[in-house]
Design an enzyme around this catalytic site. Sequence first.
Site, PDB file in Angstrom:
ATOM      1  CG  ASP A   1      -2.011   1.095   1.292  1.00 38.95           C
ATOM      2  OD1 ASP A   1      -3.313   0.914   0.321  1.00 38.95           O
ATOM      3  OD2 ASP A   1      -1.830   2.481   1.331  1.00 38.95           O
TER       4      ASP A   1
ATOM      5  CG  ASN B   1      -3.731  10.459  -5.383  1.00 36.35           C
ATOM      6  OD1 ASN B   1      -3.329  11.047  -6.417  1.00 36.35           O
ATOM      7  ND2 ASN B   1      -4.930   9.697  -5.677  1.00 36.35           N
TER       8      ASN B   1
ATOM      9  CG  HIS C   1      -6.738  12.003  -8.681  1.00 38.73           C
ATOM     10  ND1 HIS C   1      -7.015  11.412  -8.320  1.00 38.73           N
ATOM     11  CD2 HIS C   1      -7.493  13.171  -8.466  1.00 38.73           C
ATOM     12  CE1 HIS C   1      -8.007  11.008  -7.165  1.00 38.73           C
ATOM     13  NE2 HIS C   1      -8.043  12.549  -7.524  1.00 38.73           N
TER      14      HIS C   1
ATOM     15  CG  ASP D   1      -2.997   8.381 -12.758  1.00 34.48           C
ATOM     16  OD1 ASP D   1      -3.488   8.424 -11.823  1.00 34.48           O
ATOM     17  OD2 ASP D   1      -4.068   9.407 -13.442  1.00 34.48           O
TER      18      ASP D   1
ATOM     19  CD  GLU E   1      -4.678   3.972  -1.958  1.00 38.36           C
ATOM     20  OE1 GLU E   1      -4.890   4.248  -1.357  1.00 38.36           O
ATOM     21  OE2 GLU E   1      -5.017   3.587  -2.976  1.00 38.36           O
TER      22      GLU E   1
END
Length: 366
Positions: A234, A242, A247, A251, A278
């Site tokens: 994780d 984010n 975002h 990515d 994630e």
Amino acid sequence: MNDLLAARRHSRYFNHTRSYHLFTRVRLIAWLLMVLQSGWILIDWLLLPGEVSTTIAYARLTASGCCLLLGLWFSHPYRLEVSLIRLLLLVLVLTLFQTASTIILEHHGYQSTVAGYAFFPFMIMTMLAIFPLTLFEVAGFAAFVLLVELITQLWLGSFGEVGALNDLWLLAVLGAIAGWASVNQLNMLLVLYRQATRDPLTGLANRRQVMEQLEEDMRQSSVSRKPLAVMMFDLDKFKSFNDHYGHAAGDIVLKQFARILRDNAKRKEDLAGRFGGEEFLLVLPGMNVEQAVELAESIRAACHATRLKVPTGDEVSFTTSIGIAMQQPDEDRSGLLQRADEALYLAKDSGRDRYCLAEPAAPAAA
């Protein structure tokens, strides 16, 4: 392009898929040839004298019996090497029948008067077009068919004649066409496989593929009594990341972490997948706990060493928490994943940016 040249770059999971395609098509062709070979005996009796037709009938029945055995060979449909052996045996059966029938017809003086038998090499060559093969594989099969035809011509003394050279040229052209069709089938299979099994953002296996393959790997590990490790990852504080950087930056981090997993899980049997958001998963057949811990540390260190520039212009880094679980005897997939998840949450609750080993599963109550 390299994926179309040879199978060494293919994952063993894709090889399972291609192997099953080869398995089903070889069996289908074997069943059809068994029927056609046996049925053609009636036509031979109409066209050939009794002595010749009877001898060839024995050859046809032998070839039909071999095709029957190939059709009944159900074992190991997902092992690529076994499926390629099936295809090789099919080609050998047809080639041996062609050679035997040529010798019989030549001995009785019917080689140039009976239609159909001379087309066998061309049928074998064009048959290759229905199988998804790499360039090296189809080239090997085509070269074998061409070599048999060349040896046959040398034995008959026809090599160098216009008709014989035309046959070799036509076989070569058909081999090129069959090879093109075969490699294109492989390419299409690769594209469909990746669309069905890959996460579009990271290129890793998607959740469905990970779950299916984990089930199969656990079964095989139980049978072989070899260890199997699972790592659940994780990315730490990813939601806050984010929210702060956007975002698009998230990515970029996800793609980089996927690259780190691929770079560290280098064995062909390892499977890296995106489990959701994630969260990521590594399935590591044959890896013991010491090796798993060493790999987890390597991945954690790689994250520390990474610096990324995001669209805001900032240079960022990231860390990951890791839960490691080893498969226990008689444990199912849900139990293994639950223990890995519990170890992951223990790592996060202990301060993040670390790994934790899952506790062994508690024995079932009597």
